[in-house]
Design an enzyme around this catalytic site. Structure first.
Site, mmCIF file in Angstrom:
data_model
loop_
_atom_site.group_PDB
_atom_site.id
_atom_site.type_symbol
_atom_site.label_atom_id
_atom_site.label_comp_id
_atom_site.label_asym_id
_atom_site.label_seq_id
_atom_site.Cartn_x
_atom_site.Cartn_y
_atom_site.Cartn_z
ATOM 1 N N CYS A 5 0.809 -1.282 0.120
ATOM 2 C CA CYS A 5 -0.098 -0.217 0.134
ATOM 3 C C CYS A 5 0.759 1.284 0.076
ATOM 4 O O CYS A 5 0.253 2.157 -0.215
ATOM 5 C CB CYS A 5 -0.939 0.008 1.305
ATOM 6 N N HIS A 56 -3.821 7.166 3.217
ATOM 7 C CA HIS A 56 -4.059 5.805 2.752
ATOM 8 C C HIS A 56 -5.635 5.512 3.001
ATOM 9 O O HIS A 56 -5.678 5.706 4.103
ATOM 10 C CB HIS A 56 -3.034 4.822 3.263
ATOM 11 N N ASN A 66 -10.053 0.152 -0.231
ATOM 12 C CA ASN A 66 -8.512 0.137 -0.228
ATOM 13 C C ASN A 66 -7.995 -0.439 -1.596
ATOM 14 O O ASN A 66 -7.934 -1.596 -1.999
ATOM 15 C CB ASN A 66 -8.292 -0.751 1.056
HETATM 16 N N1 ACO Z 1 -19.051 -9.274 7.711
HETATM 17 C C1 ACO Z 1 -19.261 -9.759 8.895
HETATM 18 N N2 ACO Z 1 -18.561 -10.153 9.773
HETATM 19 C C2 ACO Z 1 -17.248 -10.310 9.532
HETATM 20 C C3 ACO Z 1 -16.991 -9.896 8.318
HETATM 21 C C4 ACO Z 1 -17.493 -9.331 7.462
HETATM 22 N N3 ACO Z 1 -17.110 -8.950 6.245
HETATM 23 N N4 ACO Z 1 -15.415 -9.899 8.471
HETATM 24 C C5 ACO Z 1 -15.124 -10.327 9.832
HETATM 25 N N5 ACO Z 1 -16.454 -10.603 10.471
HETATM 26 C C6 ACO Z 1 -16.617 -10.851 11.826
HETATM 27 C C7 ACO Z 1 -15.318 -11.784 12.327
HETATM 28 O O1 ACO Z 1 -15.417 -13.199 11.862
HETATM 29 C C8 ACO Z 1 -15.430 -11.585 13.856
HETATM 30 O O2 ACO Z 1 -16.410 -12.524 14.138
HETATM 31 P P1 ACO Z 1 -16.304 -13.430 15.416
HETATM 32 O O3 ACO Z 1 -16.178 -12.307 16.694
HETATM 33 O O4 ACO Z 1 -17.369 -14.383 15.614
HETATM 34 O O5 ACO Z 1 -15.015 -14.158 15.467
HETATM 35 C C9 ACO Z 1 -16.049 -10.114 13.920
HETATM 36 O O6 ACO Z 1 -16.707 -9.787 12.647
HETATM 37 C C10 ACO Z 1 -15.322 -9.240 14.275
HETATM 38 O O7 ACO Z 1 -14.070 -9.205 13.770
HETATM 39 P P2 ACO Z 1 -12.811 -8.373 14.010
HETATM 40 O O8 ACO Z 1 -11.670 -8.767 12.909
HETATM 41 O O9 ACO Z 1 -12.567 -8.313 15.419
HETATM 42 O O10 ACO Z 1 -13.411 -6.904 13.422
HETATM 43 P P3 ACO Z 1 -12.600 -5.511 13.499
HETATM 44 O O11 ACO Z 1 -13.382 -4.883 14.288
HETATM 45 O O12 ACO Z 1 -11.283 -5.643 13.878
HETATM 46 O O13 ACO Z 1 -12.556 -5.228 12.103
HETATM 47 C C11 ACO Z 1 -11.156 -5.116 10.074
HETATM 48 C C12 ACO Z 1 -12.045 -5.823 10.903
HETATM 49 C C13 ACO Z 1 -12.049 -4.082 9.180
HETATM 50 C C14 ACO Z 1 -10.527 -5.980 9.034
HETATM 51 C C15 ACO Z 1 -10.149 -4.152 10.870
HETATM 52 O O14 ACO Z 1 -9.456 -4.787 11.752
HETATM 53 C C16 ACO Z 1 -9.217 -3.566 9.960
HETATM 54 O O15 ACO Z 1 -9.659 -2.723 9.260
HETATM 55 N N6 ACO Z 1 -8.008 -3.698 9.903
HETATM 56 C C17 ACO Z 1 -6.864 -3.134 9.290
HETATM 57 C C18 ACO Z 1 -6.691 -4.052 8.132
HETATM 58 C C19 ACO Z 1 -6.422 -3.373 6.640
HETATM 59 O O16 ACO Z 1 -6.857 -2.125 6.629
HETATM 60 N N7 ACO Z 1 -5.889 -4.146 5.945
HETATM 61 C C20 ACO Z 1 -5.719 -3.750 4.610
HETATM 62 C C21 ACO Z 1 -4.303 -3.803 4.062
HETATM 63 S S1 ACO Z 1 -3.357 -2.957 5.080
HETATM 64 C C22 ACO Z 1 -3.544 -1.428 5.031
HETATM 65 O O17 ACO Z 1 -3.826 -0.977 4.045
HETATM 66 C C23 ACO Z 1 -3.458 -0.585 6.364
#
Ligand code: ACO
Length: 322
Positions: A113, A249, A279
């Protein structure tokens, strides 16, 4: 002293738009979950036969047009991308040829990224060293081709696109400070498992998809982005209160809000496109920059901080007077 400045910007987004409601029909998710956790509402996806260089060419044409320059005026091409058309030749050379840019250095670099920030910083150094006069700098990704569309943890996050700028010499800044960093110890938190020298035959199989530990990425991203922004401002002797715009970003609205808070910037001073683009990895910052420039928010002479964070981890930021 010679500085570099952005003379023009351009962007390209594929025609196909995939909304959160479309995704509800594909995986076990909801529009509400995606919007509240990430800020994403829709994203653009390339057609099956469309490539990264196809998008680069369209974004570059607009950037050249807005800078008032043609192919013959360009003497270097740098493309930040993680999703090249081919393992080689590099995307830079494909773009150079298709645009009719005369023989010159052309290359792509891979910093996930952060690819565009790495590419822009590299171009800035070439211009400052008087080793290039006018550089076409692009961030572009076909990231939706690297996703497991059955994995709700990742498929809701990403989109495709390309953003381009023309960088040229200037007597006044221009780019005032750049800061790049990386820490390979975090490889397991965000990666694509196969490549040219590792299990290439598996690249087209069901196992081939982005792997991510979202929560951990989130934590390191928020911490690092605040830090990198401060380092870049300090290097230029600029106080955060002087900033006109943050062009971050676009990975997650919550990460963007946390970064803005650390800079004491109201969200009105932040260019946010994550709702429309998702993203787009290396394309995210130049896409957002072009949106802000073309809708008239970012004006000539204003202070703009761009920053990114991605797989590796890699990170970086560029402070400029636009
Ligand atoms: N729809 C519904 N539920 C979902 C989904 C979805 N698309 N995806 C995950 N869940 C569920 C999970 O299974 C979990 O369920 P559980 O509690 O029963 O196990 C629950 O939702 C919570 O999941 P978390 O991972 O705790 O959710 P979080 O609040 O951390 O959000 C996310 C997840 C959006 C990925 C967040 O952590 C994030 O944005 N992280 C940064 C990652 C990122 O941006 N990566 C891109 C590349 S790196 C960069 O560019 C920075």
């Amino acid at each position: 002293m010679t500085y570099s400045r952005i003379a023009g910007t351009g962007r390209y987004l594929p025609e196909k738009i995939l909304t959160n409601f479309d995704l509800e029909k594909m995986v076990d998710t909801t529009d509400e979950w995606i919007r509240t956790r990430t800020g994403v509402e829709r994203r653009h996806c390339v057609a099956p036969d469309q490539t990264t260089s196809d998008m680069c060419v369209e974004a570059a044409k607009l950037a050249m047009e807005s800078a008032g320059v043609g192919p013959a005026d360009i003497d270097m091409v740098i493309v930040g991308t993680t999703s090249p058309d081919l393992i080689f030749p590099n995307v830079g050379t494909l773009v150079q040829h298709r645009l009719g840019i005369p023989s010159c250095p052309a290359f792509s670099l891979e910093a996930a990224c952060t690819g565009f920030i790495y590419a822009l910083t590299t171009a800035d150094k070439f211009i400052k060293a008087d080793a290039a006069k006018r550089v076409l700098v692009i961030g572009a990704e076909c990231i939706t081709k690297l996703i497991d569309w059955d994995d709700r943890n990742t498929c809701v996050l990403f989109g495709d696109g390309a953003g381009a700028v023309i960088l040229e010499p200037s007597d006044e800044p221009g780019i005032m400070a750049c800061h790049l960093g990386a820490d390979g110890q975090y490889k397991e938190l965000l990666y694509y498992p196969f490549g040219a020298s590792k299990d290439l035959a598996k690249a087209g199989t069901d196992e081939a998809a982005i792997r991510m530990s979202g929560k951990d990425v989130f934590k390191v991203a928020v911490h690092t982005l605040g830090d990198v922004a401060s380092k870049t401002l300090d290097a230029a002797g600029i106080d955060k209160s002087e900033l006109d715009w943050l062009v971050p970003h676009q990975a997650n609205l919550r990460i963007i809000q946390a970064t803005a808070k650390r800079l004491d910037l109201p969200m009105e001073k932040v260019i946010v496109t994550v709702q429309d683009h998702g993203n787009t990895s290396a394309a995210s910052v130049p896409l957002a920059l072009d949106v802000g420039v073309r809708d008239g928010r970012i004006q000539r002479g204003q202070l703009v901080l761009m920053e990114a964070f991605g797989g590796g981890f890699t990170w970086g930021s560029v402070l400029m007077r636009f």
